[in-house]
Write an enzyme that holds these catalytic residues in place. Sequence first.
Site, PDB file in Angstrom:
ATOM      1  CG  ASP A  91      -3.547  53.334  21.245  1.00 14.71           C
ATOM      2  OD1 ASP A  91      -3.647  52.447  22.109  1.00 14.71           O
ATOM      3  OD2 ASP A  91      -4.533  53.741  20.589  1.00 14.71           O
ATOM      4  CG  HIS A 129      -7.894  56.274  22.075  1.00 15.19           C
ATOM      5  ND1 HIS A 129      -6.796  55.831  21.356  1.00 15.19           N
ATOM      6  CD2 HIS A 129      -7.846  57.621  22.066  1.00 15.19           C
ATOM      7  CE1 HIS A 129      -6.108  56.889  20.925  1.00 15.19           C
ATOM      8  NE2 HIS A 129      -6.720  57.980  21.346  1.00 15.19           N
ATOM      9  CG  HIS A 182     -12.953  53.441  19.221  1.00 16.57           C
ATOM     10  ND1 HIS A 182     -13.008  53.671  20.572  1.00 16.57           N
ATOM     11  CD2 HIS A 182     -11.659  53.640  18.839  1.00 16.57           C
ATOM     12  CE1 HIS A 182     -11.791  53.994  21.006  1.00 16.57           C
ATOM     13  NE2 HIS A 182     -10.956  53.976  19.985  1.00 16.57           N
ATOM     14  CG  ASP A 230      -6.617  51.284  22.081  1.00 14.89           C
ATOM     15  OD1 ASP A 230      -6.166  50.829  21.017  1.00 14.89           O
ATOM     16  OD2 ASP A 230      -6.893  52.482  22.246  1.00 14.89           O
TER      17      ASP A 230
END
Length: 308
Positions: free
Chosen positions: A243, A161, A122, A159
């Site tokens: 996740d 996200h 990120h 991931d």
Amino acid sequence: MTTALITHADCLNHVTPDGHPERVARLEHVLHALEGLALKRVTAPMAAEDDILRIHPASYLADLRNAVPQDGRVQLDADTYMSPGSLDAAFRAAGAVVRAVDMVLSGEMQNAFAAVRPPGHHAETDTAMGFCLFGNAALAAKHALDHHGLARVAVVDFDVHHGNGTQDLLWDEPRALFISSQQMPLWPGSGRPEEDGAHGQILNLPLPPGSGGVQMKAAYVDQAFPRLRAFKPELIIISAGFDAHQDDPLAELAWSTEDFRWLSRELCSLAQELCGGRIVSTLEGGYDLNALAASAKAHAEELIEAGT
């Protein structure tokens, strides 16, 4: 042994507030799960400043250094914190992926897994966010391209996200294919299919909340794997976030541990087909401790199997 596990105790000194999902226990659980596996254990070096400057401007690095607290914690955004040990941890995480690339491209190791924190995907060019300080996967790609002279590198991010930071850092890089699957809608809100990079070298695969392994496998088989084959990377880098697991508290995908095993196995098989099995994987998210540990172990087992 042909698979390296690269980590450092400094990564346990990045301390977040009580109750924060990105906590020290995450890495402790992963490392415990990997005990006893046939991995060459390697101490992560500190990344050199020049490594960080491959992807982040000097002004950003100076801002991070100025933000390091003497004690306690400072908050960089809504959910990103620094403690006194955080910057050293981030330099170790970046150093781990650089060392992983060096070991794999030299032929010393078939593949490598950087079990580190803070995560990285990120972190944008000049912005820390989403628990991340340095863009580790993008750094691995740029190090392989610029230092080792590779012509084509692929980054695959599974991931839950979207890897907005990796996308930002590689947006203008025609030598890097970036493929990201992610739940949508979900924070950070990026990752739409039309976000395809300055050179059409980005492939985003949004997945609906509640979807599981069937939908994931279809997206990878129908879209991701053909793009990888067409691109013919000389190295595959994995942003290994766990996740998307059905037990994870921060999202709503329903992957199982065996789904992560399947995807890891397929990526290893593609690496064997396309680039001599060369893979560098770096830990990203995963916030249910048991699911994270089991999934990371499955991922590492597939790396080991592919290297034998």
